[in-house]
Design a protein around this motif. Structure first.
Motif, PDB file in Angstrom:
ATOM      1  N   THR A   1     103.371 -46.341  26.490  1.00 38.93           N
ATOM      2  CA  THR A   1     104.378 -45.555  25.775  1.00 38.93           C
ATOM      3  C   THR A   1     103.695 -44.400  25.052  1.00 38.93           C
ATOM      4  O   THR A   1     102.458 -44.375  24.904  1.00 38.93           O
TER       5      THR A   1
ATOM      6  N   GLU B   1      98.629 -42.775  35.941  1.00 38.75           N
ATOM      7  CA  GLU B   1      99.820 -43.397  35.358  1.00 38.75           C
ATOM      8  C   GLU B   1      99.649 -43.601  33.861  1.00 38.75           C
ATOM      9  O   GLU B   1     100.576 -43.368  33.070  1.00 38.75           O
TER      10      GLU B   1
ATOM     11  N   ARG C   1     102.208 -41.871  31.246  1.00 39.98           N
ATOM     12  CA  ARG C   1     103.126 -42.718  30.478  1.00 39.98           C
ATOM     13  C   ARG C   1     102.810 -42.688  28.983  1.00 39.98           C
ATOM     14  O   ARG C   1     103.709 -42.912  28.150  1.00 39.98           O
TER      15      ARG C   1
END
Length: 630
Positions: A167, A208, A212
């Motif tokens: 996050t 990724e 992210r």
């Protein structure tokens, strides 16, 4: 689809690497040499003699099949699917390279705290079956190769990583370890060791993780390709791009040769070699079905397809790609398509929004094909200005079958054969070098060849869940029944004690038949209309019939009303077929669907394709060079 009443799923491909074993007729052979795309030399295991074997006549050895090959994708539980995906993510690095040694395997094994022999076992399973299902954990007892923590803990770790670590809050690894421990305490689960959680985090691809965790610019700068390049497209089938476009041409119907409209082309292109690896042509707009048909055409050998379309050329392309790169269309994002790709180890990548450089290769090829189409009678050109006073409808001359013959000739006999500027050679030459190698670089070898082409389609067809009633099942107010359903009438789910839902798959182009997966027999069964006198139809016809009834104020139409409306509409279409383009297009769609012409079943077309003199392929002589494609 097939007219067979039932069959088992069989996903095992023919592994064509030197040293592998294959079956010819009833005899087993060990592959000793690859001659070309058509032939190999095999050594008989019974008497040691060498024999020249045709690849298309080979089949896999049954002992190599995995029990998991008979499972429908939707029957795999989420925890088992996560384990299989995790195992695949570990071996993926090795699979992406044509050659690797024990050093590389040992390094990966140590990174993930896995025994080296276990890692080799996973690789062998995947290479034998060609799909990720072979990595699903076995059910009886603890199997070597399982993650060293229970599935429940593994699922919890992945949940925390996805919802907490990945996050924009950029929480630390230690905070993630503590969060796993906290949730385990709440759920009365023994927490995994901190090192286990850290290893899972380290296994996340850097791209990724950066993206992210709110570091998009850093990810772009590090992983964005420069102009004219594409990341990781280092060998054939490493990266394939797929895109759709309406063809700039008006086609005519088969019967009256009056204008119908423009067809859609779905095209798949291998980035490394620039070969066209598959396509699908249809009057329907892009959908999950057209995408599935294109992928199926890409994967299967194309000898029969060339015979069907009267093309005297070679198209030695088959096999699953490592990555399919697509835009952000809804058809590409369907859950069924995603899982089907994952099953065969295909990494599905979506083009970042507002980044045209990522789709340039296939788009430029489509653009060049459209330029060639502009030379055909009935072209619409690319703009009103270019069309000027040219009457596309009046000049239209080619049927869909004739245009497809022209297109396949263009791809195989012209585009694949001409030198490509950025390659310095033709796409077919680049493909051959990529497969067999040259003095300067090793080849990757021939991709596994799927023997059961037709059944491959089932993994990509849309899925529907239904309970089985005494009257059969009902979908879109149409009833279906077969004796194969009888054992499951009013069956209960052993876990929930509610009525059990079963898996059905349906081809939207022909909804007169469903395919039911029997969970005990591990077979698909053909389930026809309950009323065998009903006419076949496509899903788009059904939707039109329901729409017409709704316009008449009937919002709860039953099967009989829907089919009566369909019959009435067809009568109108037949009468108007020489009057309006829309009616002719609908009638032509009915004709196309009736042929049941599929990439996986090209030579079983129920209506033979005929080529008219008006579609003479002398047009190929006027094709320009394709050297402007990069």
């Amino acid at each position: 689809m097939s007219d067979e009443l039932s069959y088992q799923i069989e996903r095992t491909p023919i592994n064509l690497t030197v040293g592998n074993y294959v079956k010819f007729e009833s005899e087993h052979f060990k592959i000793s040499e690859l001659i070309d795309f058509d032939q190999i030399i095999g050594i008989s295991t019974s008497d040691g003699r060498a024999k020249l074997l045709r690849i298309k006549e080979l089949s896999p050895i049954e002992e190599n099949s995995s029990p998991s090959d008979t499972v429908d994708l939707q029957h795999i539980s989420d925890p088992d699917w996560q384990v299989a995906q995790k195992r695949y993510s570990i071996i993926k690095t090795l699979l992406e390279f044509p050659q690797y040694g024990r050093h590389e395997v040992t390094k990966i094994a140590e990174q993930h705290d896995i025994n080296t022999a276990t890692l080799y076992r996973w690789i062998k399973r995947f290479n034998t079956s060609g799909n990720i299902i072979s990595l699903v954990p076995k059910k009886r007892g603890v199997q070597s190769g399982d993650w060293r923590i229970e599935h429940e803990k593994e699922s919890l770790i992945q949940e925390v990583i996805q919802d907490y670590y990945l996050t924009k809050q950029k929480v630390t690894v230690q905070a993630t370890v503590d969060e796993v421990k906290r949730i385990c305490h709440l759920r009365n689960i023994e927490p995994p060791s901190p090192s286990t959680v850290r290893k899972r985090i380290l296994a996340i691809p850097e791209k990724e993780s950066l993206w992210r965790r709110g570091q998009k610019e850093k990810a772009k700068n590090k992983f964005t390709p420069t102009a004219g390049q594409f990341p990781n497209a280092d060998y054939p089938l490493a990266v394939v791009q797929i895109d759709h476009t309406p063809a700039d041409i008006i086609l005519v119907d088969d019967e009256h040769r009056l204008p119908l409209g423009r067809p859609w082309i779905t095209l798949a292109m291998d980035i490394n070699t620039r070969m066209v690896v598959g396509y699908f042509l249809s009057f329907d707009p892009p959908s999950e079905t057209s995408l599935s048909m294109c992928v199926s055409h890409m994967v299967i050998p194309k000898e029969d397809w060339l015979i069907l379309h009267n093309v005297n050329a070679d198209w030695p392309v088959w096999g699953f790609p490592r990555t399919i790169h697509v835009d952000n269309g809804a058809d590409f994002r369907s859950n069924n398509f995603k899982k089907s790709c994952a099953t065969y180890g295909i990494n599905l990548e979506f083009r970042p929004v507002k980044t045209p450089r990522y789709g340039g290769h296939v788009e430029r090829l489509l653009g060049t094909l459209l330029k060639e189409i502009h030379k055909l009678p009935g072209t619409t050109f690319s703009s009103i200005k270019d069309r000027d006073e040219y009457d596309s409808d009046k000049n239209a001359a080619l049927t869909k079958s004739e245009f497809e013959e022209w297109l396949v000739n263009l791809i195989c006999r012209v585009y694949h054969q001409k030198e490509h500027t950025s390659l310095g050679m033709s796409p077919i030459k680049k493909w051959e070098i990529g497969i067999f190698g040259s003095n300067n670089e090793p080849g990757i070898g021939m991709p596994p060849r799927h023997n059961d082409k037709q059944k491959l389609m089932l993994d990509f067809l849309p899925v529907i869940y239904r309970t089985v009633q005494s009257s059969g099942i009902q979908i879109d107010k149409i009833f279906y029944y077969s004796e194969a359903l009888r054992p499951w009438i009013n069956a209960e789910d052993p876990v929930t004690n509610k009525k059990r839902k079963f898996i059905f798959r349906r081809d939207p182009r022909d909804i007169s038949v469903l395919w039911f997966f029997d969970p005990e027999l591990k077979q698909y069964f053909r389930i026809p209309y309950a009323d065998q006198s009903l006419p076949g139809m496509s899903l788009w016809e059904l939707e039109i019939a329901k729409k017409k009834l709704k316009e008449q104020g009937n919002t709860s139409a039953n099967e009989a009303q829907i089919l009566n409306a369909l019959t009435y509409m067809r009568e109108i279409i037949n009468e108007a077929s020489q009057k309006t383009k829309k009616a002719r297009r609908q009638r032509q769609k009915q004709t196309e669907y009736a042929k049941k012409l599929e990439p996986t079943n090209p030579l079983k077309s129920k209506i033979p394709i005929k080529t008219s003199d008006s579609a003479a392929l002398v047009l190929l002589d006027n094709i320009d060079s394709f050297t402007d494609i990069s």
